[in-house]
Scaffold this motif. Structure first.
Motif, PDB file in Angstrom:
ATOM      1  N   ASP A   1       1.048  -0.935   0.052  1.00  0.00           N
ATOM      2  CA  ASP A   1      -0.192  -0.133  -0.129  1.00  0.00           C
ATOM      3  C   ASP A   1       0.839   1.473   0.154  1.00  0.00           C
ATOM      4  N   GLN A   2       1.988   1.694   0.554  1.00  0.00           N
ATOM      5  CA  GLN A   2       2.792   2.671   0.650  1.00  0.00           C
ATOM      6  C   GLN A   2       3.601   2.050  -0.709  1.00  0.00           C
ATOM      7  N   MET A   3       3.540   2.107  -1.964  1.00  0.00           N
ATOM      8  CA  MET A   3       4.349   2.170  -3.041  1.00  0.00           C
ATOM      9  C   MET A   3       3.938   3.473  -3.298  1.00  0.00           C
ATOM     10  N   HIS A   4       5.371   3.628  -4.298  1.00  0.00           N
ATOM     11  CA  HIS A   4       4.370   4.792  -4.735  1.00  0.00           C
ATOM     12  C   HIS A   4       3.813   4.908  -5.900  1.00  0.00           C
ATOM     13  N   ASP A   5       3.466   4.279  -6.528  1.00  0.00           N
ATOM     14  CA  ASP A   5       2.355   3.614  -7.610  1.00  0.00           C
ATOM     15  C   ASP A   5       1.253   3.189  -6.795  1.00  0.00           C
ATOM     16  N   SER A   6       0.687   2.679  -5.785  1.00  0.00           N
ATOM     17  CA  SER A   6      -0.308   1.641  -4.974  1.00  0.00           C
ATOM     18  C   SER A   6      -1.788   2.164  -5.599  1.00  0.00           C
ATOM     19  N   GLU A   7      -2.649   1.285  -5.708  1.00  0.00           N
ATOM     20  CA  GLU A   7      -3.726   1.429  -5.746  1.00  0.00           C
ATOM     21  C   GLU A   7      -4.309   3.267  -4.480  1.00  0.00           C
ATOM     22  N   PHE A   8      -4.159   1.788  -3.376  1.00  0.00           N
ATOM     23  CA  PHE A   8      -4.822   2.580  -2.348  1.00  0.00           C
ATOM     24  C   PHE A   8      -4.119   3.823  -1.934  1.00  0.00           C
ATOM     25  N   LEU A   9      -2.240   4.490  -2.425  1.00  0.00           N
ATOM     26  CA  LEU A   9      -2.774   6.099  -2.357  1.00  0.00           C
ATOM     27  C   LEU A   9      -3.270   7.055  -3.549  1.00  0.00           C
ATOM     28  N   ALA A  10      -3.532   5.920  -4.173  1.00  0.00           N
ATOM     29  CA  ALA A  10      -4.547   6.851  -5.778  1.00  0.00           C
ATOM     30  C   ALA A  10      -5.716   7.182  -4.799  1.00  0.00           C
ATOM     31  N   GLU A  11      -6.228   5.968  -4.670  1.00  0.00           N
ATOM     32  CA  GLU A  11      -7.464   6.479  -3.955  1.00  0.00           C
ATOM     33  C   GLU A  11      -7.498   7.135  -2.887  1.00  0.00           C
ATOM     34  N   LEU A  12      -6.431   7.372  -1.904  1.00  0.00           N
ATOM     35  CA  LEU A  12      -6.044   8.508  -0.503  1.00  0.00           C
ATOM     36  C   LEU A  12      -6.079   9.476  -0.791  1.00  0.00           C
TER      37      LEU A  12
END
Length: 325
Positions: A216-227
């Motif tokens: 979730d903390q990778m720069h291109d993660s889906e989690f961060l894109a949504e956050l």
């Protein structure tokens, strides 16, 4: 802020440990009998966490604590990935308690990955999917509010602990229960792991070893894109990001910074080039610590010290002397 939300967070160790009795910058502080010893030393923290695994840091988790009028919001400390409250809150918890805050800390996100954390950081936490950890934060904040009678808390987190609360604020109703969020080297836009995450298979390898939160903390993660979609902050919460140029975990270091009208981004080395603290050391660094205190109580802000501060340990030039500020 409550008015604004009316409708409603080794031998070498002895040589580098800094004995720092924290100084008052606010009207309400602990009495001399109640003051806690503050050691600004990551190495001393590891020794303590090894000897007292799972213990609350000094000054934290007094469930009978009643917030003082000068500091009506209890402070909740949120540890980082493959860390825990014992290690991460070692310096900050007693410092904030000495400043007169009710301080609370907890462990979250345990049970995934291989449990490979820092030596002394057992039980290892912060490895579960971040959305699940945000649910745990929500429950803990509710417990703190119920115990203290406070309307809101302030949150202070390191690494994932400075980013994960944003999931709580944005999607789990946390914005109504949090006044300020202070992040120390938070992974707000993830990390490319010094470019290693761009290599095939590396993110998967890191996830298998360190847990789902790494994905979730990778720069291109889906989690961060949504956050981060639709705005990086929420109204009614003040955000402070404290980052070091020498962060080797959250890379590039600028990925920690947030964009928003209610954000204060701080680089430790601005005006203090001798500070060389890194991702781990920032939790124990006196300069960073003072920026945290200032963010929580800006009306009584004090000039943060500018002293040599090496990586990992976060100790200062007066490491062998008591702090008489």
């Amino acid at each position: 802020m409550a008015d604004r939300k009316s409708h409603r967070w080794c031998g070498a160790v002895a040589a580098v440990a800094a004995v720092t009795a924290a100084t008052s910058v606010a009207p309400a502080v602990a009495s001399e009998q109640e003051r806690h010893q503050v050691l600004n030393s990551g190495l001393a923290s590891l020794l303590n966490a090894t000897a007292r695994p799972g213990a609350a840091p000094g000054g934290a988790n007094d469930w009978s604590c009643v917030p003082a009028p000068e500091h009506p919001e209890p402070v909740v400390l949120v540890h980082g990935t493959v860390e825990n409250m014992t290690y991460n809150g070692y310096s900050l918890a007693p410092r904030l308690a000495n400043e007169g805050y009710c301080v609370f800390a907890f462990n979250y996100g345990q049970g995934t990955g291989l449990g490979v954390g820092l030596p002394g950081a057992y039980p290892t936490g912060g490895t579960a999917p971040i959305a699940a950890s945000a649910e745990q934060l929500s429950g803990f904040v509710d417990s703190v509010l119920a115990a203290t009678g406070a309307d809101e808390v302030d949150l202070v987190g390191h690494s994932q602990g400075g980013m994960m609360p944003r999931q709580y604020l944005k999607f789990l109703g946390g914005a109504e229960k949090v006044d300020k969020l202070v992040g120390l080297s938070p992974s707000n836009h993830g990390t490319d792991v010094d470019g290693l995450a761009l290599l095939p298979g590396v993110p998967q390898l890191l996830q298998s070893g360190l847990g789902d939160s790494v994905r979730d903390q990778m720069h291109d993660s889906e989690f961060l894109a949504e956050l981060n979609a639709g705005g990086e902050t929420v109204p009614g919460v003040d955000y402070t990001v404290i980052q070091t140029r020498y962060d080797e975990i959250v890379t590039p270091h600028t990925s920690a910074f947030l964009d928003g009208p209610n954000v204060n981004n701080i680089l430790l080395q601005d005006g203090c080039e001798v500070n060389a603290t890194d991702h781990l050391g920032i939790s124990f660094d006196r300069r960073a610590e003072q920026f945290v205190v200032n963010a929580l109580d800006p009306e009584h802000a004090a000039e943060p010290p500018c002293e040599p501060s090496p990586p990992i340990n976060g100790a200062t030039k007066d490491a062998m002397a008591a702090d008489h500020r």
